[in-house]
Design a protein around this motif. Structure first.
Motif: not given
Length: 167
Positions: A120-144
């Motif tokens: 399940v390594e790929m699933e764990a990596l995908t979870a981290v990656s998408v969580a990070a991308l979501t944080l970026f998406d939601m915070c990019k207006a403040v810090d691109p």
């Protein structure tokens, strides 16, 4: 069997067939074992963006809660995103965040678990990656200029190779 096919079998490529075409690995004969993988990653941002995140003052709402759900959902959809990745019946997906004030960063950790025939390594990596991308998406207006980094597997357990821990 031709000489070419013998040489190919000896090379033992796992994700290509005898004609050199992409193929999903056959895990039919692998033992079903308890398997766990833990992955981590980090998103670093400005002090201002970090302060807004810590104080839950983003106009878009609770960005950590949304990122957690996005990470969990991503682990469940991993085989739809990564070619040749097996669809898995995950029994547990957990996504956690550590706020690192001294770095103005959020460390993201995911843990995926199942009883199955493949890891399940790929699933764990995908979870981290998408969580990070979501944080970026939601915070990019403040810090691109935020930076996502250090995404890696830090622990795996189960299967023929047993337990592995990053240094």
């Amino acid at each position: 069997m031709t000489q070419k096919n013998k040489a190919f079998e000896q090379a033992q490529f796992s994700h290509v067939d005898q004609q050199g075409k992409a193929a999903m690995v056959d895990v039919t004969d692998k033992l079903t074992t308890q398997r766990t993988a833990v992955a981590k990653g980090k998103i670093t941002m400005s002090a201002h963006a970090f302060e807004i995140l810590v104080n839950n003052q983003h106009k878009k709402g609770d960005v950590l809660a949304v990122a957690r759900i996005a990470g969990i959902q991503a682990a469940k959809k991993c085989s739809d995103l990564i070619p040749l990745c097996h669809p898995l019946m995950l029994s547990k997906v957990q996504v956690d965040f550590e706020l690192m004030g001294n770095e103005c960063a959020v460390e993201i950790e995911s843990m995926c678990k199942l009883s199955g025939q493949t890891g399940v390594e790929m699933e764990a990596l995908t979870a981290v990656s998408v969580a990070a991308l979501t944080l970026f998406d939601m915070c990019k207006a403040v810090d691109p200029s935020m930076v996502i980094s250090d995404i890696r597997v830090v622990h795996k357990q189960g299967g023929k190779s047993g337990t592995w821990q990053a240094n």
